[in-house]
Write a protein that holds these residues in place. Structure first.
Motif, short mmCIF file in Angstrom:
data_model
loop_
_atom_site.label_atom_id
_atom_site.label_comp_id
_atom_site.label_asym_id
_atom_site.label_seq_id
_atom_site.Cartn_x
_atom_site.Cartn_y
_atom_site.Cartn_z
N LYS A 90 -4.84 8.26 3.14
CA LYS A 90 -3.86 8.86 2.23
C LYS A 90 -2.92 9.78 3.00
O LYS A 90 -3.35 10.71 3.66
N ARG A 141 2.36 7.64 0.11
CA ARG A 141 3.19 7.96 -1.06
C ARG A 141 4.27 8.94 -0.62
O ARG A 141 3.96 10.05 -0.17
N SER A 199 -2.58 2.85 -3.17
CA SER A 199 -1.53 3.25 -2.24
C SER A 199 -2.08 4.29 -1.28
O SER A 199 -2.76 5.22 -1.68
N ARG A 222 -1.46 15.86 3.40
CA ARG A 222 -0.63 16.18 2.25
C ARG A 222 0.49 17.12 2.69
O ARG A 222 0.22 18.18 3.26
N SER A 258 0.82 -1.22 0.00
CA SER A 258 0.00 0.00 0.00
C SER A 258 0.86 1.26 0.00
O SER A 258 0.38 2.34 0.35
N MET A 259 2.14 1.13 -0.38
CA MET A 259 3.06 2.27 -0.37
C MET A 259 3.68 2.49 -1.74
O MET A 259 3.89 1.54 -2.49
N GLU A 260 3.98 3.76 -2.02
CA GLU A 260 4.82 4.14 -3.15
C GLU A 260 5.98 4.93 -2.56
O GLU A 260 5.76 6.00 -1.98
N VAL A 303 0.55 11.80 1.72
CA VAL A 303 1.43 12.10 0.59
C VAL A 303 2.52 13.05 1.07
O VAL A 303 2.22 14.08 1.69
N GLY A 338 7.64 10.94 -1.91
CA GLY A 338 8.26 11.40 -3.14
C GLY A 338 9.74 11.09 -3.24
O GLY A 338 10.33 10.38 -2.40
N GLY A 354 9.53 6.83 -3.29
CA GLY A 354 10.29 7.43 -4.38
C GLY A 354 11.77 7.11 -4.35
O GLY A 354 12.33 6.75 -3.31
#
Length: 167
Positions: free
Chosen positions: A58, A40, A37, A105, A12-14, A60, A42, A16
């Motif tokens: 979420k 996230r 995801s 965010r 469930s992760m992105e 981010v 970066g 970078g």
């Protein structure tokens, strides 16, 4: 990455390219809705020691963000305390209350100081700086410095003079 790093919910992760972490970083991502995801992070983000990031909806974090030690970021709570909610009654033990969530965010090129706490539903704009020990309960505008508990903006960047101006 410096180990140990504790990761739960990697699918469930992105994450970078260029992510750097200190020891004892804890990344928890558990999707409670249909989302590929929920966490996230970066590119070229630096996360220092003993940071905990928890996401169920979420979170981010933008590119080139710097996160100091012992920072806590979460998009959820045990219970909902913003509206009347019988399921969040004091008669119900906290661990048995339903989870509530709102996205978090964090923009690009943000700097979070030591022991910052970011609460659900917060947006921190690009280029913002957050002072040590601050509790972020409300949005922080881009190119500003916020500090305190609860945090408030104390300076903004004046692009025309390339200087920070007090509020």
């Amino acid at each position: 990455m410096r180990f140990p790093v504790h990761v739960r919910g990697r699918s469930s992760m992105e994450l970078g390219n260029g992510l750097a972490t200190g020891v004892n970083v804890r990344l928890d991502a558990t999707a409670i809705r249909d989302s590929p995801s929920v966490l996230r992070i970066g590119r070229h983000v630096q996360i220092s020691e003993s940071v905990h990031i928890g996401a169920i909806e979420k979170v981010v974090i933008g590119d080139h963000t710097l996160i100091a030690s012992r920072v806590f970021i979460s998009d959820h709570n045990c219970g909902n305390y913003q509206i009347p909610d019988a399921a969040s009654s004091l008669d119900i033990p906290p661990a048995e209350r339903p989870l509530s969530s709102m996205p978090v965010r964090i923009g690009c090129k943000v700097w979070l100081g030591e022991q910052v706490c970011i609460l659900p539903g917060v947006t921190i704009g690009d280029g913002a700086l957050v002072g040590a020990n601050s509790v972020i309960a409300h949005d922080i505008a881009s190119n500003s410095i916020a500090a305190g508990n609860p945090a408030s903006v104390i300076r903004v960047f004046d692009a025309s003079t390339q200087t920070w101006k007090g509020i």
